[in-house]
Design a protein around this motif. Structure first.
Motif, PDB file in Angstrom:
ATOM      1  N   ALA A 123      51.793  37.355  72.402  1.00 53.05           N
ATOM      2  CA  ALA A 123      52.578  38.593  72.422  1.00 53.05           C
ATOM      3  C   ALA A 123      52.233  39.477  71.225  1.00 53.05           C
ATOM      4  N   PHE A 124      52.071  38.880  70.045  1.00 52.19           N
ATOM      5  CA  PHE A 124      51.684  39.652  68.859  1.00 52.19           C
ATOM      6  C   PHE A 124      50.285  40.233  69.031  1.00 52.19           C
ATOM      7  N   GLN A 125      49.392  39.467  69.639  1.00 58.20           N
ATOM      8  CA  GLN A 125      48.028  39.961  69.845  1.00 58.20           C
ATOM      9  C   GLN A 125      48.022  41.137  70.816  1.00 58.20           C
ATOM     10  N   ARG A 126      48.739  41.002  71.928  1.00 60.95           N
ATOM     11  CA  ARG A 126      48.739  42.054  72.949  1.00 60.95           C
ATOM     12  C   ARG A 126      49.452  43.321  72.482  1.00 60.95           C
TER      13      ARG A 126
ATOM     14  N   VAL B   8      55.191  47.103  57.028  1.00 62.31           N
ATOM     15  CA  VAL B   8      55.122  45.936  56.154  1.00 62.31           C
ATOM     16  C   VAL B   8      56.350  45.749  55.289  1.00 62.31           C
ATOM     17  N   GLY B   9      57.203  46.770  55.131  1.00 65.60           N
ATOM     18  CA  GLY B   9      58.429  46.610  54.370  1.00 65.60           C
ATOM     19  C   GLY B   9      58.182  46.483  52.881  1.00 65.60           C
ATOM     20  N   PRO B  10      59.198  46.086  52.129  1.00 68.45           N
ATOM     21  CA  PRO B  10      59.103  46.030  50.668  1.00 68.45           C
ATOM     22  C   PRO B  10      58.213  44.895  50.184  1.00 68.45           C
ATOM     23  N   GLU B  11      57.644  45.047  49.001  1.00 67.11           N
ATOM     24  CA  GLU B  11      56.841  43.998  48.380  1.00 67.11           C
ATOM     25  C   GLU B  11      57.693  42.743  48.169  1.00 67.11           C
ATOM     26  N   GLY B  12      57.060  41.590  48.326  1.00 68.38           N
ATOM     27  CA  GLY B  12      57.756  40.339  48.106  1.00 68.38           C
ATOM     28  C   GLY B  12      58.517  39.827  49.305  1.00 68.38           C
ATOM     29  N   GLU B  13      58.535  40.569  50.398  1.00 64.03           N
ATOM     30  CA  GLU B  13      59.235  40.122  51.597  1.00 64.03           C
ATOM     31  C   GLU B  13      58.545  38.884  52.159  1.00 64.03           C
TER      32      GLU B  13
ATOM     33  N   ARG C  26      60.291  42.041  61.381  1.00 68.11           N
ATOM     34  CA  ARG C  26      60.115  43.486  61.278  1.00 68.11           C
ATOM     35  C   ARG C  26      59.085  43.962  62.308  1.00 68.11           C
ATOM     36  N   ILE C  27      57.952  43.268  62.367  1.00 64.00           N
ATOM     37  CA  ILE C  27      56.903  43.618  63.332  1.00 64.00           C
ATOM     38  C   ILE C  27      57.369  43.324  64.749  1.00 64.00           C
ATOM     39  N   PHE C  28      58.039  42.183  64.926  1.00 67.16           N
ATOM     40  CA  PHE C  28      58.507  41.787  66.249  1.00 67.16           C
ATOM     41  C   PHE C  28      59.450  42.825  66.842  1.00 67.16           C
ATOM     42  N   LEU C  29      60.440  43.245  66.056  1.00 68.01           N
ATOM     43  CA  LEU C  29      61.449  44.171  66.576  1.00 68.01           C
ATOM     44  C   LEU C  29      60.872  45.553  66.844  1.00 68.01           C
ATOM     45  N   GLU C  30      59.870  45.950  66.050  1.00 66.51           N
ATOM     46  CA  GLU C  30      59.321  47.296  66.215  1.00 66.51           C
ATOM     47  C   GLU C  30      58.215  47.374  67.255  1.00 66.51           C
ATOM     48  N   ARG C  31      57.389  46.323  67.359  1.00 63.97           N
ATOM     49  CA  ARG C  31      56.208  46.418  68.214  1.00 63.97           C
ATOM     50  C   ARG C  31      56.182  45.449  69.389  1.00 63.97           C
ATOM     51  N   VAL C  32      56.820  44.302  69.257  1.00 59.98           N
ATOM     52  CA  VAL C  32      56.696  43.269  70.289  1.00 59.98           C
ATOM     53  C   VAL C  32      57.858  43.307  71.280  1.00 59.98           C
ATOM     54  N   GLU C  33      59.079  43.363  70.778  1.00 57.69           N
ATOM     55  CA  GLU C  33      60.262  43.248  71.643  1.00 57.69           C
ATOM     56  C   GLU C  33      60.466  44.411  72.609  1.00 57.69           C
ATOM     57  N   PRO C  34      60.262  45.686  72.192  1.00 57.74           N
ATOM     58  CA  PRO C  34      60.591  46.791  73.104  1.00 57.74           C
ATOM     59  C   PRO C  34      59.882  46.675  74.453  1.00 57.74           C
ATOM     60  N   GLY C  35      60.675  46.675  75.515  1.00 58.23           N
ATOM     61  CA  GLY C  35      60.129  46.632  76.863  1.00 58.23           C
ATOM     62  C   GLY C  35      59.626  45.278  77.308  1.00 58.23           C
TER      63      GLY C  35
ATOM     64  N   PRO D 121      60.920  39.144  84.262  1.00 57.34           N
ATOM     65  CA  PRO D 121      61.386  38.472  83.046  1.00 57.34           C
ATOM     66  C   PRO D 121      60.296  37.580  82.460  1.00 57.34           C
ATOM     67  N   VAL D 122      60.361  37.384  81.148  1.00 58.91           N
ATOM     68  CA  VAL D 122      59.358  36.548  80.492  1.00 58.91           C
ATOM     69  C   VAL D 122      60.033  35.613  79.500  1.00 58.91           C
ATOM     70  N   TYR D 123      59.568  34.368  79.488  1.00 58.57           N
ATOM     71  CA  TYR D 123      59.945  33.414  78.454  1.00 58.57           C
ATOM     72  C   TYR D 123      58.928  33.508  77.325  1.00 58.57           C
ATOM     73  N   LEU D 124      59.402  33.817  76.133  1.00 58.87           N
ATOM     74  CA  LEU D 124      58.555  33.822  74.953  1.00 58.87           C
ATOM     75  C   LEU D 124      58.591  32.409  74.374  1.00 58.87           C
ATOM     76  N   VAL D 125      57.436  31.727  74.346  1.00 51.80           N
ATOM     77  CA  VAL D 125      57.387  30.309  73.987  1.00 51.80           C
ATOM     78  C   VAL D 125      56.471  30.084  72.778  1.00 51.80           C
ATOM     79  N   ASP D 126      56.466  28.852  72.291  1.00 50.54           N
ATOM     80  CA  ASP D 126      55.601  28.445  71.174  1.00 50.54           C
ATOM     81  C   ASP D 126      55.833  29.318  69.940  1.00 50.54           C
ATOM     82  N   TRP D 127      57.050  29.219  69.388  1.00 53.84           N
ATOM     83  CA  TRP D 127      57.415  29.965  68.186  1.00 53.84           C
ATOM     84  C   TRP D 127      56.858  29.275  66.946  1.00 53.84           C
ATOM     85  N   PRO D 128      56.667  30.016  65.848  1.00 65.78           N
ATOM     86  CA  PRO D 128      56.270  29.358  64.600  1.00 65.78           C
ATOM     87  C   PRO D 128      57.210  28.204  64.268  1.00 65.78           C
ATOM     88  N   ALA D 129      56.663  27.119  63.770  1.00 64.82           N
ATOM     89  CA  ALA D 129      57.437  25.899  63.549  1.00 64.82           C
ATOM     90  C   ALA D 129      58.649  26.133  62.671  1.00 64.82           C
TER      91      ALA D 129
END
Length: 335
Positions: free
Chosen positions: A162-165, A192-197, A205-214, A220-228
């Motif tokens: 999803a991040f790649q697409r 990228v937000g503030p330094e040190g984040e 931040r990236i997910f909500l702005e670029r991945v989640e919309p639409g 429907p889609v299941y988003l799977v294989d999340w970071p550990a």
């Protein structure tokens, strides 16, 4: 009262009846667990309402909180021998008011022993399909002007894909390292937000702005294989890189969050202590660890489970854009 509110209240009754009929047909027991608990969930970004018990005859108050999920108690039931359980629970989260958030809302949670997250995904998509028939008269619905078909089976999409697409970013190459993710995001002109984040904040931040919309249209889609690191209550994949977790999205609306449930008590304690320390670093209340829950985790069979935002599902099926449209007494009326 607004006639549309009455119509949607009746739609809620049909939805609740459809949920109960589905689970009865599939051998689930309905359960109830307390709203007042001595140890709420430890998720770093959820604030719980504190509601201490004050003895009538005097004495020190006993700290209690309104639960943000019935998960801990329901897993204790799995450990006690229940095999298929569900609950329509009133849950509470402080500070959350938006188009899709109300501080008091209804959560559907269900769990299956001797199962995993794949089994739960199959149950959930069949449940959503049945609910659509009961409330919307079929599986064709619209969200934000977008047509969606809720017929099972739903699609599956890995978080990294999803991040790649959607953001053009190789998430796996960042290795859960905040600085590497920041550099990759900067190279692609992403926020990228503030330094040190840290990694998690930048990820979302990236997910909500670029991945989640639409996300999750026209199906429907299941988003799977999340970071550990992003599922403290879930088992990991065999290579340890990903959590066996899923989220369900329909036209940008998150409906559910589920896991292949962790049943290692020592590992569960380690993760809860890690989250507790993070809450303290963030200046948030460091809630006590629920010792009865941790003990029960070690006795749980292999299991899968999921939490479903029932108000959001009703929004989708009733054609509502904001959560207050499906609540008779939304918090926005007095907050």
């Amino acid at each position: 009262m607004d006639p549309q509110k009455v119509t949607r209240a009746r739609a809620r009754a049909r939805l609740n009846a459809a949920v109960r009929a589905f689970f009865s047909e599939h051998g689930y027991d309905e359960v109830e667990t307390p709203c007042l608990v001595p140890a709420p969930g430890m998720e770093p970004h959820i604030a719980c309402f504190e509601a201490p018990f004050v003895p009538e005859g005097g004495g020190a108050p006993v700290p209690l909180w309104l639960h943000s999920s019935p998960e801990y108690a329901m897993k204790r039931l799995l450990a006690a021998g229940f095999e298929r359980i569900f609950q329509l629970a009133r849950v509470f989260r402080n500070g959350e008011v938006s188009a899709t958030h109300n501080p008091e809302f209804t959560m559907l949670e269900f769990y299956r022993a001797h199962a995993d997250h794949e089994d739960i995904m199959r149950d959930l998509e069949r449940l959503v399909e049945a609910a659509a028939g009961a409330v919307a008269g079929g599986t064709a619905v619209r969200r934000g002007g977008v047509a969606v078909d809720l017929a099972a089976p739903f699609e599956r999409l890995a978080v990294a894909e999803a991040f790649q697409r959607r953001a053009g970013l190789d998430l796996d190459a960042c290795g859960e390292d905040g600085e590497r993710l920041r550099a990759a995001a900067h190279d692609r002109g992403l926020p990228v937000g503030p330094e040190g984040e840290g990694f998690d904040d930048l990820f979302f931040r990236i997910f909500l702005e670029r991945v989640e919309p639409g996300l999750g249209a026209p199906r429907p889609v299941y988003l799977v294989d999340w970071p550990a690191r992003m599922a403290s209550l879930a088992k990991l994949t065999a290579d340890g890189r990903h959590a066996r977790r899923f989220e369900l999205y329909v036209a940008g609306l998150e409906l559910a969050n589920g896991f292949c449930e962790l049943n290692d008590a020592a590992e569960q304690r380690r993760r809860l202590e890690e989250e507790r320390a993070l809450r303290a670093r963030l200046g948030r209340p460091a809630y006590p660890i629920d010792e009865r829950f941790v003990e029960a985790v070690g006795r749980m069979p292999d299991a899968g489970g999921v939490a479903v935002g029932l108000d959001r599902l009703l929004m989708l099926l009733a054609g509502a854009e904001r959560i207050e449209e499906v609540l008779l007494f939304p918090a926005c009326e007095f907050l």
